[in-house]
Design an enzyme around this catalytic site. Structure first.
Site, short mmCIF file in Angstrom:
data_model
loop_
_atom_site.label_atom_id
_atom_site.label_comp_id
_atom_site.label_asym_id
_atom_site.label_seq_id
_atom_site.Cartn_x
_atom_site.Cartn_y
_atom_site.Cartn_z
N LYS A 30 -27.01 18.27 35.57
CA LYS A 30 -26.70 19.46 34.78
C LYS A 30 -25.89 19.02 33.57
O LYS A 30 -25.24 17.98 33.60
CB LYS A 30 -25.86 20.43 35.61
CG LYS A 30 -25.88 21.85 35.08
CD LYS A 30 -27.12 22.59 35.54
CE LYS A 30 -27.25 23.97 34.97
NZ LYS A 30 -28.31 24.71 35.66
N ASP A 43 -30.34 27.03 30.46
CA ASP A 43 -29.50 27.75 31.44
C ASP A 43 -28.79 28.82 30.61
O ASP A 43 -29.30 29.21 29.54
CB ASP A 43 -28.52 26.78 32.13
CG ASP A 43 -27.84 27.40 33.36
OD1 ASP A 43 -28.47 27.44 34.42
OD2 ASP A 43 -26.69 27.86 33.27
N THR A 69 -38.04 31.74 36.88
CA THR A 69 -36.87 31.89 37.75
C THR A 69 -36.85 33.31 38.33
O THR A 69 -36.74 33.50 39.55
CB THR A 69 -35.57 31.58 37.00
OG1 THR A 69 -35.72 30.32 36.34
CG2 THR A 69 -34.40 31.50 37.95
P1 NDP Z 1 -28.85 33.91 29.91
O1 NDP Z 1 -27.96 33.25 28.96
O2 NDP Z 1 -30.23 34.25 29.51
O3 NDP Z 1 -28.18 35.24 30.48
C1 NDP Z 1 -26.94 35.20 31.12
C2 NDP Z 1 -26.57 36.59 31.57
O4 NDP Z 1 -25.43 36.53 32.42
C3 NDP Z 1 -26.16 37.48 30.41
O5 NDP Z 1 -26.47 38.81 30.73
C4 NDP Z 1 -24.65 37.24 30.34
O6 NDP Z 1 -23.93 38.29 29.72
C5 NDP Z 1 -24.32 37.17 31.81
N1 NDP Z 1 -23.09 36.36 31.97
C6 NDP Z 1 -22.92 35.07 31.64
N2 NDP Z 1 -21.66 34.67 31.88
C7 NDP Z 1 -21.04 35.75 32.36
C8 NDP Z 1 -19.73 36.00 32.80
N3 NDP Z 1 -18.79 35.02 32.79
N4 NDP Z 1 -19.44 37.24 33.27
C9 NDP Z 1 -20.40 38.21 33.30
N5 NDP Z 1 -21.67 38.04 32.88
C10 NDP Z 1 -21.97 36.84 32.42
O7 NDP Z 1 -28.87 32.97 31.20
P2 NDP Z 1 -29.90 32.92 32.42
O8 NDP Z 1 -30.49 34.27 32.67
O9 NDP Z 1 -30.81 31.79 32.19
O10 NDP Z 1 -28.93 32.51 33.62
C11 NDP Z 1 -28.37 33.46 34.52
C12 NDP Z 1 -27.99 32.76 35.81
O11 NDP Z 1 -29.17 32.21 36.42
C13 NDP Z 1 -27.02 31.58 35.68
O12 NDP Z 1 -26.22 31.52 36.82
C14 NDP Z 1 -27.96 30.37 35.66
O13 NDP Z 1 -27.30 29.19 36.07
C15 NDP Z 1 -28.99 30.82 36.68
N6 NDP Z 1 -30.28 30.14 36.64
C16 NDP Z 1 -31.01 30.08 35.50
C17 NDP Z 1 -32.25 29.47 35.49
C18 NDP Z 1 -33.14 29.46 34.29
O14 NDP Z 1 -34.27 28.99 34.41
N7 NDP Z 1 -32.73 29.98 33.15
C19 NDP Z 1 -32.77 28.80 36.70
C20 NDP Z 1 -31.95 28.98 37.87
C21 NDP Z 1 -30.75 29.61 37.82
P3 NDP Z 1 -23.28 38.05 28.28
O15 NDP Z 1 -24.41 38.11 27.31
O16 NDP Z 1 -22.30 39.14 28.11
O17 NDP Z 1 -22.62 36.70 28.32
O1 2IT Z 2 -30.24 26.15 37.45
C1 2IT Z 2 -31.43 25.81 37.23
O2 2IT Z 2 -32.20 25.50 38.13
C2 2IT Z 2 -31.88 25.83 35.83
N1 2IT Z 2 -31.14 26.20 34.94
C3 2IT Z 2 -33.26 25.34 35.49
C4 2IT Z 2 -33.29 23.84 35.39
C5 2IT Z 2 -34.57 23.24 34.90
O3 2IT Z 2 -34.56 22.00 34.75
O4 2IT Z 2 -35.56 23.94 34.68
#
Ligand code: NDP
Ligand code: 2IT
Length: 450
Positions: A125, A165, A208
């Site tokens: 990461k 992420d 995801t």
């Molecule tokens: P984005 O940046 O697209 O969206 C993040 C979302 O979470 C936004 O709505 C954001 O709100 C909110 N958020 C972030 N930090 C905080 C905080 N401290 N408190 C409250 N809300 C918060 O990210 P993703 O959708 O890609 O990621 C969301 C989650 O999914 C994370 O935990 C990530 O690690 C996990 N994930 C993502 C993957 C991927 O493929 N993208 C794969 C697997 C897991 P705001 O705009 O206000 O910050």
């Molecule tokens: O938390 C996760 O699994 C991700 N943000 C996706 C990682 C990836 O390599 O696609």
């Protein structure tokens, strides 16, 4: 058995102030007790002591010029945790809360998640404390280029393959890919989540969120239940939340909430997905804007949440999908969910539930899919992107989506049969941690002390 405490004490002493990492490690180590007791080879080869220590940690300075011509300095991270099963793989997070402990917890979780996909990928990461909010497109590009001007020397299609992420989506991947290509003089699948126009895979954007819902579907099917016609709550409003909501609609469910770090929307008639995409993906605005177009929906700012509770989990629902960030769901929230009849939780975010919350979910015996199993569809589809890049082909949407659904089914079956093997058939935390760990540990033993 004293080993959990011993290892945690060691981590706290040698890697101070990394609370999220200790939390992730404690959950995994607790689950591994029965395995370690039954199979002495893991203790003999000191796998626990080795697996909690990253193979390599890269910390670097990122300096860049903002639109006013002023110098900005940020911290950059890439933690290459474990390469027993394949090239390092995992996302990059750009958020002001990023520090070494956050990246380390994410990298640690990624080892076991990637193992569960059954594909050849190790765990890593990275990211930065850079805050993309309020930055111009030019500033985003400048930052991404500066970040890659150091990271490029450490990564490669067969070495380490980052992706997105929080705060890193297709736009940022594009700018980083461009800089990597310029500096390395190589056009290769070094990043995933690329644009469909130049090497991306269909379904990666959706993967995801879709995977999180497939995982819920398989958990529920095993109990003769389905999502059809059911009210669901979703937190977050980014990539994962949006595509969770989309897949819930495909399966006939009714997602009624979403949130950001400032507040939450409750839309009783169902979240307006097109409006949400327009706000978040095109206009890049705050969620509070949603109610201007949907006056019947209710916006609750975070200041008005009941003390110690996340308002999303106060809404009555059949299933809940935490898709925002770590530790967004605590013991009070689990109690609220259970009181209101929630029977299924599938985690899109990484470690969204506190350790106490996880314990109560497991105890309640509802369908509980921990993040490292339920959200593995994103990284799995990243690996499918790597496969397509390596063979210079591209597959259809239907083909990739079918592979994704099958991978999620296999992860569910692997976690649930492993849980049953260790006498707790409904405990997918135990099942996912043991199944994910076992494959990595056996590979480490077979590859010798390296
Ligand atoms: P984005 O940046 O697209 O969206 C993040 C979302 O979470 C936004 O709505 C954001 O709100 C909110 N958020 C972030 N930090 C905080 C905080 N401290 N408190 C409250 N809300 C918060 O990210 P993703 O959708 O890609 O990621 C969301 C989650 O999914 C994370 O935990 C990530 O690690 C996990 N994930 C993502 C993957 C991927 O493929 N993208 C794969 C697997 C897991 P705001 O705009 O206000 O910050
Ligand atoms: O938390 C996760 O699994 C991700 N943000 C996706 C990682 C990836 O390599 O696609």
């Amino acid at each position: 058995m004293p080993y959990v405490k011993e290892v945690l004490d060691y981590l706290k002493r040698t890697s101070p102030a990394q609370n999220e990492f200790y939390q992730a490690a404690e959950e995994v180590l607790e689950s591994l007790r029965p395995l370690i007791l039954q199979y002495p080879k893991y203790a003999k080869h000191k796998i626990i002591e080795r697996i909690v220590e990253p193979e390599r940690q890269i910390l670097f300075r990122v300096n860049w010029l903002d639109d006013k011509g002023e110098i900005q300095v940020n911290k950059g991270y890439r933690i290459e945790f474990n390469s027993a099963l394949g090239p390092y793989k995992g996302g990059l997070r750009f958020h002001p809360s990023v520090n070494a402990g956050v990246i380390k917890f994410l990298g640690f979780e990624q080892i076991f998640k990637n193992s569960l996909t059954a594909l050849q990928i190790g765990g890593a990461k990275g990211g930065s404390d850079f805050d993309p909010k309020g930055k111009s497109d030019n500033e985003i590009m400048k930052f991404c280029q500066a970040f890659m001007s150091e990271l490029f020397r450490h990564i490669g299609a067969n070495t380490d393959v980052p992706a997105g992420d929080i705060g890193v989506g297709a736009r940022e991947i594009g700018y980083m890919f461009g800089m990597y290509k310029k500096l390395s003089n190589r056009y290769e699948g070094v990043l995933t989540g690329k644009s469909l126009k130049w090497g991306g895979s269909l379904v990666r954007t959706e993967a995801t969120g879709y995977g999180v819902v497939y995982f819920a579907k398989y958990m529920l099917e095993d109990r003769g239940e389905s999502l059809e016609g059911k009210k669901c709550v979703v937190s977050g409003s980014g990539n994962v939340a949006i595509h969770t909501i989309e897949k819930l609609y495909h399966l006939g469910a009714l997602p009624v909430t979403c949130s950001d770090s400032n507040g939450m929307i409750y839309d009783e008639e169902g979240v307006d997905l097109e409006l949400l995409k327009e706000l978040k993906e095109v206009r890049r605005e705050r969620l509070s804007e949603y109610v201007k177009a949907r006056p019947n929906a209710k916006y609750t700012p975070i200041e008005e949440y009941s003390h110690g509770c996340n308002a999303v989990y106060n809404i009555q629902c059949f299933a809940a999908f935490p898709c925002a960030t770590q530790n967004e769901l605590n013991l009070n929230d689990v109690k609220n969910l259970l009181k209101n009849g929630c029977v299924c939780v599938s985690e899109g975010a990484n470690m969204p539930s506190t350790l106490e919350a996880v314990h109560l979910f497991v105890e309640s015996k509802i369908c509980y899919g921990p993040g490292k199993a339920a959200n593995a569809g994103g990284v799995a589809t990243s690996q499918l992107e790597m496969q397509q890049n390596a063979s210079m082909t591209s597959w259809s949407f239907e083909e990739v989506d079918a592979k994704l659904a099958q991978i999620m089914k296999n992860i569910y079956l692997n976690a649930s049969t492993t849980a049953a093997e260790f006498g707790e058939p409904t405990n997918l935390v135990l099942g996912a941690n043991i199944a994910g760990f076992r494959k990595v540990a056996d590979a480490m033993i077979e590859q010798g002390l390296v």
